[in-house]
Scaffold this motif. Structure first.
Motif, PDB file in Angstrom:
ATOM      1  N   MET A  39      -0.825  97.520  27.490  1.00 30.13           N
ATOM      2  CA  MET A  39      -0.844  98.932  27.800  1.00 30.13           C
ATOM      3  C   MET A  39      -0.058  99.667  26.716  1.00 30.13           C
ATOM      4  O   MET A  39       1.074  99.319  26.411  1.00 30.13           O
ATOM      5  CB  MET A  39      -0.211  99.144  29.177  1.00 30.13           C
ATOM      6  CG  MET A  39       0.150 100.550  29.486  1.00 30.13           C
ATOM      7  SD  MET A  39       0.669 100.787  31.192  1.00 30.13           S
ATOM      8  CE  MET A  39       2.422 100.582  30.984  1.00 30.13           C
ATOM      9  N   LEU A  40      -0.671 100.657  26.140  1.00 35.00           N
ATOM     10  CA  LEU A  40       0.008 101.497  25.159  1.00 35.00           C
ATOM     11  C   LEU A  40       0.836 102.562  25.864  1.00 35.00           C
ATOM     12  O   LEU A  40       0.430 103.072  26.909  1.00 35.00           O
ATOM     13  CB  LEU A  40      -1.011 102.210  24.267  1.00 35.00           C
ATOM     14  CG  LEU A  40      -1.616 101.404  23.138  1.00 35.00           C
ATOM     15  CD1 LEU A  40      -2.700 102.227  22.451  1.00 35.00           C
ATOM     16  CD2 LEU A  40      -0.580 100.971  22.143  1.00 35.00           C
ATOM     17  N   TYR A  41       1.989 102.885  25.284  1.00 33.17           N
ATOM     18  CA  TYR A  41       2.811 103.965  25.815  1.00 33.17           C
ATOM     19  C   TYR A  41       3.600 104.598  24.677  1.00 33.17           C
ATOM     20  O   TYR A  41       3.738 104.015  23.596  1.00 33.17           O
ATOM     21  CB  TYR A  41       3.740 103.478  26.936  1.00 33.17           C
ATOM     22  CG  TYR A  41       4.753 102.439  26.507  1.00 33.17           C
ATOM     23  CD1 TYR A  41       6.041 102.800  26.143  1.00 33.17           C
ATOM     24  CD2 TYR A  41       4.428 101.087  26.470  1.00 33.17           C
ATOM     25  CE1 TYR A  41       6.982 101.857  25.758  1.00 33.17           C
ATOM     26  CE2 TYR A  41       5.354 100.140  26.094  1.00 33.17           C
ATOM     27  CZ  TYR A  41       6.630 100.520  25.739  1.00 33.17           C
ATOM     28  OH  TYR A  41       7.544  99.585  25.348  1.00 33.17           O
ATOM     29  N   PHE A  42       4.074 105.810  24.905  1.00 34.03           N
ATOM     30  CA  PHE A  42       4.876 106.504  23.909  1.00 34.03           C
ATOM     31  C   PHE A  42       6.310 106.013  23.989  1.00 34.03           C
ATOM     32  O   PHE A  42       6.897 105.948  25.063  1.00 34.03           O
ATOM     33  CB  PHE A  42       4.799 108.025  24.104  1.00 34.03           C
ATOM     34  CG  PHE A  42       3.453 108.569  23.794  1.00 34.03           C
ATOM     35  CD1 PHE A  42       3.055 108.752  22.477  1.00 34.03           C
ATOM     36  CD2 PHE A  42       2.547 108.859  24.798  1.00 34.03           C
ATOM     37  CE1 PHE A  42       1.795 109.227  22.174  1.00 34.03           C
ATOM     38  CE2 PHE A  42       1.286 109.332  24.503  1.00 34.03           C
ATOM     39  CZ  PHE A  42       0.908 109.523  23.191  1.00 34.03           C
ATOM     40  N   ASN A  43       6.857 105.657  22.833  1.00 32.09           N
ATOM     41  CA  ASN A  43       8.200 105.088  22.762  1.00 32.09           C
ATOM     42  C   ASN A  43       8.965 105.803  21.647  1.00 32.09           C
ATOM     43  O   ASN A  43       9.132 105.272  20.557  1.00 32.09           O
ATOM     44  CB  ASN A  43       8.097 103.580  22.490  1.00 32.09           C
ATOM     45  CG  ASN A  43       9.419 102.878  22.589  1.00 32.09           C
ATOM     46  OD1 ASN A  43      10.319 103.329  23.274  1.00 32.09           O
ATOM     47  ND2 ASN A  43       9.537 101.768  21.893  1.00 32.09           N
ATOM     48  N   LEU A  44       9.410 107.017  21.941  1.00 35.40           N
ATOM     49  CA  LEU A  44      10.058 107.836  20.917  1.00 35.40           C
ATOM     50  C   LEU A  44      11.555 107.572  20.761  1.00 35.40           C
ATOM     51  O   LEU A  44      12.129 107.918  19.742  1.00 35.40           O
ATOM     52  CB  LEU A  44       9.840 109.321  21.227  1.00 35.40           C
ATOM     53  CG  LEU A  44       8.527 109.919  20.778  1.00 35.40           C
ATOM     54  CD1 LEU A  44       7.351 109.356  21.506  1.00 35.40           C
ATOM     55  CD2 LEU A  44       8.565 111.405  20.864  1.00 35.40           C
ATOM     56  N   ASN A  45      12.178 106.957  21.741  1.00 33.77           N
ATOM     57  CA  ASN A  45      13.630 106.772  21.680  1.00 33.77           C
ATOM     58  C   ASN A  45      14.110 106.050  20.422  1.00 33.77           C
ATOM     59  O   ASN A  45      15.120 106.475  19.837  1.00 33.77           O
ATOM     60  CB  ASN A  45      14.139 106.075  22.940  1.00 33.77           C
ATOM     61  CG  ASN A  45      14.143 107.013  24.121  1.00 33.77           C
ATOM     62  OD1 ASN A  45      14.217 108.229  23.963  1.00 33.77           O
ATOM     63  ND2 ASN A  45      14.043 106.464  25.319  1.00 33.77           N
ATOM     64  N   GLN A  96       2.217  94.032  27.097  1.00 32.60           N
ATOM     65  CA  GLN A  96       1.128  93.168  27.564  1.00 32.60           C
ATOM     66  C   GLN A  96       0.843  93.414  29.047  1.00 32.60           C
ATOM     67  O   GLN A  96       1.771  93.484  29.854  1.00 32.60           O
ATOM     68  CB  GLN A  96       1.526  91.711  27.341  1.00 32.60           C
ATOM     69  CG  GLN A  96       0.450  90.705  27.623  1.00 32.60           C
ATOM     70  CD  GLN A  96      -0.617  90.628  26.559  1.00 32.60           C
ATOM     71  OE1 GLN A  96      -1.688  91.170  26.757  1.00 32.60           O
ATOM     72  NE2 GLN A  96      -0.330  89.979  25.459  1.00 32.60           N
ATOM     73  N   ASP A  97      -0.406  93.582  29.391  1.00 35.45           N
ATOM     74  CA  ASP A  97      -0.821  93.744  30.781  1.00 35.45           C
ATOM     75  C   ASP A  97      -1.255  92.374  31.292  1.00 35.45           C
ATOM     76  O   ASP A  97      -2.216  91.797  30.768  1.00 35.45           O
ATOM     77  CB  ASP A  97      -1.982  94.740  30.868  1.00 35.45           C
ATOM     78  CG  ASP A  97      -2.461  94.994  32.290  1.00 35.45           C
ATOM     79  OD1 ASP A  97      -2.028  94.289  33.220  1.00 35.45           O
ATOM     80  OD2 ASP A  97      -3.290  95.910  32.461  1.00 35.45           O
ATOM     81  N   PRO A  98      -0.567  91.819  32.297  1.00 37.96           N
ATOM     82  CA  PRO A  98      -0.922  90.486  32.775  1.00 37.96           C
ATOM     83  C   PRO A  98      -2.360  90.392  33.299  1.00 37.96           C
ATOM     84  O   PRO A  98      -2.961  89.326  33.263  1.00 37.96           O
ATOM     85  CB  PRO A  98       0.071  90.205  33.903  1.00 37.96           C
ATOM     86  CG  PRO A  98       0.979  91.362  33.974  1.00 37.96           C
ATOM     87  CD  PRO A  98       0.540  92.403  33.009  1.00 37.96           C
ATOM     88  N   ASN A  99      -2.911  91.513  33.748  1.00 35.12           N
ATOM     89  CA  ASN A  99      -4.286  91.516  34.255  1.00 35.12           C
ATOM     90  C   ASN A  99      -5.337  91.569  33.144  1.00 35.12           C
ATOM     91  O   ASN A  99      -6.511  91.304  33.401  1.00 35.12           O
ATOM     92  CB  ASN A  99      -4.508  92.696  35.201  1.00 35.12           C
ATOM     93  CG  ASN A  99      -3.627  92.608  36.425  1.00 35.12           C
ATOM     94  OD1 ASN A  99      -3.378  91.522  36.940  1.00 35.12           O
ATOM     95  ND2 ASN A  99      -3.141  93.743  36.888  1.00 35.12           N
ATOM     96  N   HIS A 100      -4.911  91.952  31.939  1.00 30.21           N
ATOM     97  CA  HIS A 100      -5.830  92.051  30.802  1.00 30.21           C
ATOM     98  C   HIS A 100      -5.155  91.440  29.565  1.00 30.21           C
ATOM     99  O   HIS A 100      -4.808  92.166  28.625  1.00 30.21           O
ATOM    100  CB  HIS A 100      -6.222  93.507  30.531  1.00 30.21           C
ATOM    101  CG  HIS A 100      -6.908  94.163  31.674  1.00 30.21           C
ATOM    102  ND1 HIS A 100      -6.243  94.944  32.583  1.00 30.21           N
ATOM    103  CD2 HIS A 100      -8.204  94.132  32.061  1.00 30.21           C
ATOM    104  CE1 HIS A 100      -7.101  95.378  33.488  1.00 30.21           C
ATOM    105  NE2 HIS A 100      -8.302  94.890  33.193  1.00 30.21           N
ATOM    106  N   PRO A 101      -4.957  90.143  29.552  1.00 26.92           N
ATOM    107  CA  PRO A 101      -4.244  89.524  28.425  1.00 26.92           C
ATOM    108  C   PRO A 101      -5.045  89.604  27.120  1.00 26.92           C
ATOM    109  O   PRO A 101      -6.280  89.650  27.146  1.00 26.92           O
ATOM    110  CB  PRO A 101      -4.074  88.076  28.871  1.00 26.92           C
ATOM    111  CG  PRO A 101      -5.123  87.844  29.894  1.00 26.92           C
ATOM    112  CD  PRO A 101      -5.384  89.162  30.544  1.00 26.92           C
TER     113      PRO A 101
END
Length: 117
Positions: free
Chosen positions: A1-7, A67-72
């Motif tokens: 899963m992509l997410y924004f990680n600006l920190n 990593q999404d365990p449902n969609h490796p």
């Protein structure tokens, strides 16, 4: 899963007040709040461009992958490169305590023109 990680980018740029920074850069206050709270599921391209211009970075610097365990996916998939790593060093502190000779070496590297890619 992509997410924004600006920190990590805010930390590297020594930005203590990310919300204020984003609003001054031209992001609407409501959107800045959502970005800071990592509650953005959709971001407009012009917002990404505003942030990249202000932080002097590229979009890949703003994104992270979990990593999404449902969609490796396989370990050699390009998205794996976006998995965040925990920085082992506080760059600013290390620079502050670096011997002068090492700082001069870094200065020489910084003075070299960027190579054309």
């Amino acid at each position: 899963m992509l997410y924004f990680n600006l920190n990590p980018v805010f930390k590297a740029r020594r930005i203590d007040k990310p919300y204020t920074f984003l609003v001054k850069a031209g992001i609407a206050p409501h959107t800045a709040t959502k970005i800071i709270s990592n509650n953005m599921h959709v971001m407009r391209l012009n917002h990404i461009e505003i942030i990249c211009r202000a932080l002097y970075c590229e979009p890949n610097d703003l994104l992270a992958f979990k990593q999404d365990p449902n969609h490796p996916i396989s370990e050699n998939h390009p998205l794996v490169k976006l998995t965040p790593t925990t920085p082992t060093t506080d760059w600013q502190e290390q620079l502050r305590t670096l011997p002068l000779a090492k700082l001069k070496e870094i200065g020489k590297i910084l003075d070299q023109p960027e190579s054309q890619e």
